[in-house]
Motif scaffolding. Structure first.
Motif, mmCIF file in Angstrom:
data_model
loop_
_atom_site.group_PDB
_atom_site.id
_atom_site.type_symbol
_atom_site.label_atom_id
_atom_site.label_comp_id
_atom_site.label_asym_id
_atom_site.label_seq_id
_atom_site.Cartn_x
_atom_site.Cartn_y
_atom_site.Cartn_z
ATOM 1 N N ASP A 147 1.762 -1.421 6.793
ATOM 2 C CA ASP A 147 2.034 -0.533 5.667
ATOM 3 C C ASP A 147 0.675 -0.263 4.996
ATOM 4 N N ARG A 148 -0.309 -0.079 5.868
ATOM 5 C CA ARG A 148 -1.497 0.344 5.285
ATOM 6 C C ARG A 148 -2.137 -0.638 4.253
ATOM 7 N N CYS A 149 -1.897 -1.808 4.507
ATOM 8 C CA CYS A 149 -2.157 -3.011 3.458
ATOM 9 C C CYS A 149 -2.451 -4.242 4.020
ATOM 10 N N THR A 150 -3.731 -4.929 3.787
ATOM 11 C CA THR A 150 -4.149 -6.040 3.986
ATOM 12 C C THR A 150 -4.719 -7.180 3.219
ATOM 13 N N ARG A 151 -4.848 -8.513 3.535
ATOM 14 C CA ARG A 151 -5.657 -9.263 2.720
ATOM 15 C C ARG A 151 -7.129 -9.078 2.865
ATOM 16 N N MET A 152 -7.778 -9.318 1.600
ATOM 17 C CA MET A 152 -9.186 -9.080 1.543
ATOM 18 C C MET A 152 -9.940 -9.942 2.515
ATOM 19 N N THR A 153 -9.465 -11.195 2.705
ATOM 20 C CA THR A 153 -10.110 -12.060 3.682
ATOM 21 C C THR A 153 -10.302 -11.413 5.063
ATOM 22 N N GLU A 154 -8.708 -11.163 5.444
ATOM 23 C CA GLU A 154 -8.675 -10.561 6.755
ATOM 24 C C GLU A 154 -9.484 -9.014 6.992
ATOM 25 N N LEU A 155 -9.555 -8.523 6.159
ATOM 26 C CA LEU A 155 -10.283 -7.150 6.139
ATOM 27 C C LEU A 155 -12.058 -7.515 6.269
ATOM 28 N N PRO A 203 1.699 -11.275 -3.146
ATOM 29 C CA PRO A 203 2.679 -11.963 -3.989
ATOM 30 C C PRO A 203 2.786 -13.132 -3.280
ATOM 31 N N GLU A 204 2.435 -13.541 -2.035
ATOM 32 C CA GLU A 204 2.671 -14.555 -1.205
ATOM 33 C C GLU A 204 1.904 -15.665 -1.534
ATOM 34 N N ASP A 205 0.560 -15.377 -1.998
ATOM 35 C CA ASP A 205 -0.303 -16.125 -2.207
ATOM 36 C C ASP A 205 -1.085 -15.744 -3.336
ATOM 37 N N LYS A 206 -0.781 -16.237 -4.589
ATOM 38 C CA LYS A 206 -1.520 -15.899 -5.751
ATOM 39 C C LYS A 206 -3.211 -15.750 -5.748
ATOM 40 N N ARG A 207 -3.753 -16.747 -4.936
ATOM 41 C CA ARG A 207 -4.962 -16.754 -4.962
ATOM 42 C C ARG A 207 -5.474 -15.384 -4.089
ATOM 43 N N GLY A 208 -4.812 -14.840 -3.117
ATOM 44 C CA GLY A 208 -5.336 -13.700 -2.232
ATOM 45 C C GLY A 208 -5.099 -12.346 -3.069
ATOM 46 N N VAL A 209 -5.821 -11.511 -2.492
ATOM 47 C CA VAL A 209 -5.998 -10.277 -2.805
ATOM 48 C C VAL A 209 -5.428 -9.237 -1.775
ATOM 49 N N LEU A 210 -4.556 -8.172 -2.093
ATOM 50 C CA LEU A 210 -4.321 -7.338 -0.788
ATOM 51 C C LEU A 210 -4.935 -6.113 -1.182
ATOM 52 N N THR A 211 -5.385 -5.296 -0.335
ATOM 53 C CA THR A 211 -5.962 -3.905 -0.454
ATOM 54 C C THR A 211 -5.080 -3.180 0.438
ATOM 55 N N GLU A 212 -4.824 -1.906 -0.228
ATOM 56 C CA GLU A 212 -3.751 -0.956 0.652
ATOM 57 C C GLU A 212 -4.585 0.504 0.330
ATOM 58 N N LEU A 213 -4.336 1.212 1.358
ATOM 59 C CA LEU A 213 -4.870 2.458 1.690
ATOM 60 C C LEU A 213 -4.048 3.440 0.811
ATOM 61 N N THR A 214 -4.578 4.157 -0.155
ATOM 62 C CA THR A 214 -3.598 5.124 -0.602
ATOM 63 C C THR A 214 -3.540 6.588 0.082
ATOM 64 N N ASP A 215 -2.585 7.381 -0.649
ATOM 65 C CA ASP A 215 -2.390 8.587 0.082
ATOM 66 C C ASP A 215 -3.779 9.374 0.111
ATOM 67 N N ALA A 216 -4.396 9.375 -0.900
ATOM 68 C CA ALA A 216 -5.612 10.056 -0.945
ATOM 69 C C ALA A 216 -6.922 9.712 0.170
ATOM 70 N N GLY A 217 -6.738 8.084 0.224
ATOM 71 C CA GLY A 217 -7.669 7.597 1.098
ATOM 72 C C GLY A 217 -7.106 8.005 2.678
ATOM 73 N N GLN A 218 -5.647 8.212 2.918
ATOM 74 C CA GLN A 218 -5.217 8.449 4.043
ATOM 75 C C GLN A 218 -5.726 10.161 4.335
ATOM 76 N N ARG A 219 -5.720 10.818 3.442
ATOM 77 C CA ARG A 219 -6.224 12.201 3.427
ATOM 78 C C ARG A 219 -7.632 12.261 3.993
ATOM 79 N N VAL A 220 -8.382 11.492 3.222
ATOM 80 C CA VAL A 220 -9.900 11.447 3.420
ATOM 81 C C VAL A 220 -9.956 11.000 5.061
ATOM 82 N N LEU A 221 -9.547 9.802 5.309
ATOM 83 C CA LEU A 221 -9.542 9.231 6.680
ATOM 84 C C LEU A 221 -9.076 10.355 7.785
ATOM 85 N N ASP A 222 -7.993 11.087 7.338
ATOM 86 C CA ASP A 222 -7.287 12.103 8.228
ATOM 87 C C ASP A 222 -8.267 13.320 8.738
#
Length: 163
Positions: free
Chosen positions: A58-66, A96-115
């Protein structure tokens, strides 16, 4: 502090291999960074963040994992993600599964830059490394650095950082 007698100093061949790796890897990263910034206004470090997010479910991951995947500190990554967020390339939200954690997600604009940037990066990777190696050398490099990453994961208590 260890005694110099306990050190296994590098012999000339080992020293040559080590220095060639250090200098070539630094210069290769500098070259790839320059090509991305000149052509797309994005740093190599930012490109690598976008790639990791693109590969995540889902183009999304936890900051710690990233941070682990990128070999970055949480603090340095947080600053970098902040800049990408201001540029509209990623978003952050509480996990939402761990309130202490932060998720980072690639936006459509980020996907365009990457592409747009990916062909430049792949051309650079080919021109400055991959096409300089025979298939056997490519296999040897992959084998050697996979072993190094596995070793570092073990000593740092991390999971697989190649995914």
């Amino acid at each position: 502090m260890s005694d110099d007698q306990d050190v296994r100093w590098l012999d000339p061949a080992e020293q040559h291999a080590w220095r060639a790796y250090i200098v070539a890897s630094l210069r290769l990263r500098q070259r790839l960074h320059r090509e991305l910034t000149e052509s797309h206004g994005i740093s190599l470090a930012d490109y690598e963040v976008l790639v990791c997010l693109n590969l995540a479910p889902d183009r999304c991951t936890r900051m710690t994992e990233l941070a682990a995947q990128l070999g970055s500190t949480k603090s340095r990554l947080s600053h970098q993600i902040g800049k990408l967020e201001i540029a509209g390339l990623v978003t952050r939200r509480p996990d939402p599964e761990d309130k202490r954690g932060v998720l980072t997600e690639l936006t459509d604009a980020g996907q365009r830059v990457l592409d747009e940037a990916a062909p430049t990066h792949v051309r650079g990777a080919r021109e400055h490394l991959i096409d300089l190696l025979t298939p056997a050398e490519q296999t040897a490099v992959a084998t050697a650095f996979t072993r190094v990453l596995e070793h570092l994961d073990d000593v740092e208590g991390r999971r697989d950082t190649l995914t």
